[in-house]
Design a protein around this motif. Structure first.
Motif, PDB file in Angstrom:
ATOM      1  N   PRO A   1       0.882  -1.104  -0.042  1.00 30.73           N
ATOM      2  CA  PRO A   1       0.040   0.077  -0.174  1.00 30.73           C
ATOM      3  C   PRO A   1       0.709   1.264   0.151  1.00 30.73           C
ATOM      4  CG  PRO A   1       0.145  -0.901   2.289  1.00 30.73           C
ATOM      5  CD  PRO A   1       0.898  -1.865   1.289  1.00 30.73           C
ATOM      6  N   SER A   2       0.383   2.330  -0.626  1.00 28.97           N
ATOM      7  CA  SER A   2       1.011   3.565  -0.423  1.00 28.97           C
ATOM      8  C   SER A   2       0.048   4.632  -0.510  1.00 28.97           C
ATOM      9  CB  SER A   2       1.984   3.859  -1.854  1.00 28.97           C
ATOM     10  OG  SER A   2       1.242   3.916  -3.081  1.00 28.97           O
ATOM     11  N   VAL A   3       0.342   5.833   0.109  1.00 26.73           N
ATOM     12  CA  VAL A   3      -0.573   6.874   0.621  1.00 26.73           C
ATOM     13  C   VAL A   3      -0.583   7.789  -0.930  1.00 26.73           C
ATOM     14  CG1 VAL A   3      -0.761   9.051   1.357  1.00 26.73           C
ATOM     15  CG2 VAL A   3       0.290   7.342   2.702  1.00 26.73           C
ATOM     16  N   GLY A   4      -1.907   7.787  -1.445  1.00 24.31           N
ATOM     17  CA  GLY A   4      -2.238   8.436  -2.544  1.00 24.31           C
ATOM     18  C   GLY A   4      -2.113   7.597  -3.758  1.00 24.31           C
ATOM     19  N   MET A   5      -1.589   6.224  -3.364  1.00 23.92           N
ATOM     20  CA  MET A   5      -1.275   5.369  -4.448  1.00 23.92           C
ATOM     21  C   MET A   5       0.082   5.839  -5.289  1.00 23.92           C
ATOM     22  SD  MET A   5      -3.554   2.981  -7.253  1.00 23.92           S
ATOM     23  CE  MET A   5      -2.810   1.417  -7.584  1.00 23.92           C
ATOM     24  N   MET A   6       0.956   6.598  -4.545  1.00 25.07           N
ATOM     25  CA  MET A   6       2.137   7.303  -5.300  1.00 25.07           C
ATOM     26  C   MET A   6       3.152   6.332  -5.500  1.00 25.07           C
ATOM     27  SD  MET A   6       3.440   9.583  -2.235  1.00 25.07           S
ATOM     28  CE  MET A   6       3.145   9.329  -0.527  1.00 25.07           C
TER      29      MET A   6
ATOM     30  N   MET B   1       1.707  15.915   6.080  1.00 21.16           N
ATOM     31  CA  MET B   1       2.860  15.031   6.521  1.00 21.16           C
ATOM     32  C   MET B   1       3.570  14.480   5.204  1.00 21.16           C
ATOM     33  SD  MET B   1       1.867  13.019   9.800  1.00 21.16           S
ATOM     34  CE  MET B   1       0.430  12.423   9.239  1.00 21.16           C
ATOM     35  N   PRO B   2       4.103  15.530   4.224  1.00 23.62           N
ATOM     36  CA  PRO B   2       4.411  15.140   2.876  1.00 23.62           C
ATOM     37  C   PRO B   2       5.815  14.219   2.841  1.00 23.62           C
ATOM     38  CG  PRO B   2       5.166  17.527   3.161  1.00 23.62           C
ATOM     39  CD  PRO B   2       4.269  16.882   4.535  1.00 23.62           C
ATOM     40  N   ARG B   3       6.837  14.158   3.757  1.00 26.35           N
ATOM     41  CA  ARG B   3       7.886  13.599   3.789  1.00 26.35           C
ATOM     42  C   ARG B   3       7.748  12.174   4.572  1.00 26.35           C
ATOM     43  NH1 ARG B   3      12.469  12.605   0.903  1.00 26.35           N
ATOM     44  NH2 ARG B   3      14.088  11.987   2.047  1.00 26.35           N
ATOM     45  N   GLU B   4       6.784  12.298   5.660  1.00 24.53           N
ATOM     46  CA  GLU B   4       6.532  11.170   6.664  1.00 24.53           C
ATOM     47  C   GLU B   4       5.825  10.049   5.774  1.00 24.53           C
ATOM     48  OE1 GLU B   4       7.192  14.493   9.340  1.00 24.53           O
ATOM     49  OE2 GLU B   4       6.336  14.230   7.474  1.00 24.53           O
ATOM     50  N   MET B   5       4.942  10.418   4.973  1.00 18.23           N
ATOM     51  CA  MET B   5       3.981   9.481   4.499  1.00 18.23           C
ATOM     52  C   MET B   5       4.869   8.838   3.188  1.00 18.23           C
ATOM     53  SD  MET B   5       1.199   9.384   6.030  1.00 18.23           S
ATOM     54  CE  MET B   5       2.236   9.578   7.302  1.00 18.23           C
ATOM     55  N   VAL B   6       5.718   9.559   2.720  1.00 21.99           N
ATOM     56  CA  VAL B   6       6.554   8.883   1.350  1.00 21.99           C
ATOM     57  C   VAL B   6       7.609   7.868   2.273  1.00 21.99           C
ATOM     58  CG1 VAL B   6       8.489   9.157  -0.205  1.00 21.99           C
ATOM     59  CG2 VAL B   6       6.566  10.995   0.225  1.00 21.99           C
ATOM     60  N   VAL B   7       8.033   8.204   3.314  1.00 25.65           N
ATOM     61  CA  VAL B   7       8.775   7.008   3.949  1.00 25.65           C
ATOM     62  C   VAL B   7       8.089   5.921   4.438  1.00 25.65           C
ATOM     63  CG1 VAL B   7      10.293   6.848   5.900  1.00 25.65           C
ATOM     64  CG2 VAL B   7      10.583   8.978   4.575  1.00 25.65           C
ATOM     65  N   CYS B   8       6.694   6.212   5.010  1.00 23.56           N
ATOM     66  CA  CYS B   8       6.078   5.239   5.537  1.00 23.56           C
ATOM     67  C   CYS B   8       5.715   4.363   4.486  1.00 23.56           C
ATOM     68  CB  CYS B   8       4.898   5.765   6.156  1.00 23.56           C
ATOM     69  SG  CYS B   8       5.095   6.474   7.672  1.00 23.56           S
TER      70      CYS B   8
ATOM     71  N   ALA C   1      16.907   0.051  -1.483  1.00 20.77           N
ATOM     72  CA  ALA C   1      15.799   0.655  -1.732  1.00 20.77           C
ATOM     73  C   ALA C   1      15.646   2.127  -1.402  1.00 20.77           C
ATOM     74  CB  ALA C   1      14.687   0.144  -0.641  1.00 20.77           C
ATOM     75  N   ALA C   2      15.155   2.846  -2.444  1.00 21.39           N
ATOM     76  CA  ALA C   2      15.190   4.220  -2.631  1.00 21.39           C
ATOM     77  C   ALA C   2      14.025   4.978  -2.903  1.00 21.39           C
ATOM     78  CB  ALA C   2      16.397   4.795  -3.663  1.00 21.39           C
TER      79      ALA C   2
ATOM     80  N   GLY D   1      17.035  14.917  -5.766  1.00 19.88           N
ATOM     81  CA  GLY D   1      15.903  14.639  -5.156  1.00 19.88           C
ATOM     82  C   GLY D   1      15.517  13.194  -4.719  1.00 19.88           C
ATOM     83  N   ALA D   2      16.132  12.239  -5.239  1.00 16.32           N
ATOM     84  CA  ALA D   2      16.135  10.912  -4.980  1.00 16.32           C
ATOM     85  C   ALA D   2      17.170  10.565  -3.581  1.00 16.32           C
ATOM     86  CB  ALA D   2      16.719  10.028  -5.961  1.00 16.32           C
ATOM     87  N   MET D   3      16.686   9.588  -2.944  1.00 14.88           N
ATOM     88  CA  MET D   3      17.183   9.511  -1.628  1.00 14.88           C
ATOM     89  C   MET D   3      17.241   7.668  -1.281  1.00 14.88           C
ATOM     90  SD  MET D   3      16.291  10.624   2.329  1.00 14.88           S
ATOM     91  CE  MET D   3      17.198   9.973   3.510  1.00 14.88           C
ATOM     92  N   PRO D   4      18.409   6.998  -1.249  1.00 18.55           N
ATOM     93  CA  PRO D   4      18.414   5.892  -0.582  1.00 18.55           C
ATOM     94  C   PRO D   4      18.061   5.664   0.853  1.00 18.55           C
ATOM     95  CG  PRO D   4      20.759   6.636  -0.876  1.00 18.55           C
ATOM     96  CD  PRO D   4      19.846   7.723  -1.205  1.00 18.55           C
ATOM     97  N   LEU D   5      17.251   4.697   1.090  1.00 14.85           N
ATOM     98  CA  LEU D   5      16.831   4.710   2.499  1.00 14.85           C
ATOM     99  C   LEU D   5      17.118   3.283   3.159  1.00 14.85           C
ATOM    100  CD1 LEU D   5      14.682   6.524   4.425  1.00 14.85           C
ATOM    101  CD2 LEU D   5      13.006   4.554   3.778  1.00 14.85           C
ATOM    102  N   ALA D   6      17.496   2.304   2.368  1.00 13.75           N
ATOM    103  CA  ALA D   6      17.754   0.950   3.054  1.00 13.75           C
ATOM    104  C   ALA D   6      18.621   0.341   1.889  1.00 13.75           C
ATOM    105  CB  ALA D   6      16.475   0.212   3.188  1.00 13.75           C
TER     106      ALA D   6
END
Length: 213
Positions: free
Chosen positions: A36-41, A112-119, A97-98, A159-164
């Motif tokens: 699942p993703s917020v706003g199906m983004m 919560m623009p950033r938080e919802m992308v990370v979640c 994963a980025a 604007g891209a960012m590696p998270l894991a």
């Protein structure tokens, strides 16, 4: 389902020289993409690292951050350095994963623009993790790295960012409990301690739905 959730482990020890069949890796990545993703983004991108030199460069970035983390640990530094914190060189597949550049989605994330992308990306990684366990493959999430040097190494756009960094592959055995718990670093809290009712800090009543879960 409970067995699957309880059996998921953050793995650090992998069998060297193993491979994952392409069709298996495809199933895992499809599972990640069905999150699942917020706003199906669908704000997730997975980079498969097949170049040995690039894998070694990633290992060096993690080693640098491991040393920096140890320096910040104070009296637990030596204890921390004894822990195995990644399996980058040993795992069969290495994925990064980025987050992609922001696509401007407003639906569900205006406040919560950033938080919802990370979640949303975290949901995708959890899908991948559980799917790997079903396939009897270990997965370990490595978070010890500076994002910008890794982004540059992988030629990510602005604007891209590696998270894991995700280590994936066959293991000799899954840990019987979380590795950090086995090593005495930290223990899992009772789930009831994380559930409140109506207000922060108010324990859930015995008759609440949460208490019966």
């Amino acid at each position: 389902m409970q067995r699957l959730l309880a059996g998921r482990r953050d793995m650090r020890h992998f069998r060297r020289g193993e491979r994952i069949a392409p069709e298996t890796l495809q199933r895992l990545l499809q599972a990640a993409h069905h999150a699942p993703s917020v706003g199906m983004m669908q704000p997730w991108r997975y980079l498969r690292i097949s170049d040995p030199a690039r894998r070694e460069a990633i290992a060096a970035l993690v080693a640098r951050e491991r040393d920096a983390t140890a320096s910040a640990m104070g009296e637990r530094a030596a204890e921390f350095l004894r822990l195995k914190v990644e399996g980058i060189r040993e795992c069969a597949e290495l994925l990064v994963a980025a987050l992609p550049p922001d696509d401007g989605t407003v639906f569900g994330r205006r406040t919560m623009p950033r938080e919802m992308v990370v979640c949303s990306l975290a949901c995708s990684i959890q899908n991948l993790w559980l799917a790997a366990r079903v396939e009897n493959l270990g997965l370990g999430w490595v978070s010890m790295f500076e994002p910008q040097p890794l982004a540059e190494l992988l030629a990510m756009p602005a604007g891209a960012m590696p998270l894991a960094i995700l280590c994936l592959g066959p293991v000799e055995a899954f840990y019987p409990a979380p590795m950090l718990e086995i090593e005495g670093w930290r223990s899992r809290r009772p789930w009831q301690d994380a559930v409140y009712e109506n207000a922060w800090g108010e324990p859930a009543s015995p008759n609440s739905a949460a208490s019966k879960a």
